[in-house]
Design an enzyme around this catalytic site. Sequence first.
Site, short mmCIF file in Angstrom:
data_model
loop_
_atom_site.label_atom_id
_atom_site.label_comp_id
_atom_site.label_asym_id
_atom_site.label_seq_id
_atom_site.Cartn_x
_atom_site.Cartn_y
_atom_site.Cartn_z
N THR A 78 -7.81 0.91 17.68
CA THR A 78 -8.60 1.14 18.89
C THR A 78 -9.30 2.49 18.88
OG1 THR A 78 -6.65 1.99 20.06
CG2 THR A 78 -7.11 -0.37 20.25
N TYR A 138 0.83 -1.20 0.00
CA TYR A 138 0.00 0.00 0.00
C TYR A 138 0.87 1.26 0.00
CZ TYR A 138 -3.11 -3.73 1.47
OH TYR A 138 -3.78 -4.92 1.54
#
Length: 314
Positions: A226, A152
């Site tokens: 998170t 990526y």
Amino acid sequence: MHISQVAERGRDELQDFWHCLPSSPSCTAQQVPSFWGLVNSAWNLCSVGKRQSPVNIETSHMIFDPFLTPLRINTGGRKVSGTMYNTGRHVSLRLDKEHLVNISGGPMTYSHRLEEIRLHFGSEDSQGSEHLLNGQAFSGEVQLIHYNHELYTNVTEAAKSPNGLVVVSIFMKVSESSNPFLNRMLNRDTITRITYKNDAYLLQGLNIEELYPETSSFITYDGSMTIPPCYETASWIIMNKPVYITRMQMHSLRLLSQNQPSQIFLSMSDNFRPVQPLNNRCIRTNINFSLQGKDCPNNRAQKLQYRVNEWLLK
């Protein structure tokens, strides 16, 4: 403020209800993340995902994986620079692109590039880390966020994609001494430069290897980021020893504000997401509990499991 009004807010304003939803003095940091999947449809995984992070690591349930190799950190022999930010949610150190830091080995098939370092910490020493070890929290947690640069082009693309991210997590403990890397970030002259939201300060001559504790042992599992949108594209690597900061440095962290100077002071403390269900995920480790040697008689093999982890449990 009604929950539907909160839903209209953009991601950049997440910190406005990180600690409190509708101005209730009784709300806590733990309560707020439970709303993430409800206030924004793009954050749906935060509520319905089955591989969410952080988790509680039960050391008795870890599985030894002999194919986990040591981590390899490649700095090219150079120190790095980065800009430290108060994002309103975290202390964030974002590396410049001049000197790149790559990591490989462990559970990784590809090389990953360090993009950002985030700090999570608590309002008191008994809490602050996102991950728990046998139900126990630590004063804080350092997270080194890497993206798969072989597949990526940037961290934004990688965060949405399979095998996209690797996060190296290191627990923080309060001690008389300080980790040399964290000392650069948290000394009084530096940390006071980012007291308020959107403050930034350039740090130069940083040695990333100084941040790592002296251990090659780690724990790993597949999970998510998170913070919203909680994409489940992260492999977590949790080092088996903590790093240390002083009581004064922890106090300085707690004096950082989520808000700008013109707004009411709200401490950035307790910026951790509560643990999520493990849902039968496998937690692997390169710690071989059954390894026998000259200093480890057969009848003490079971005790080794506790001894290996007592660095964290103390």
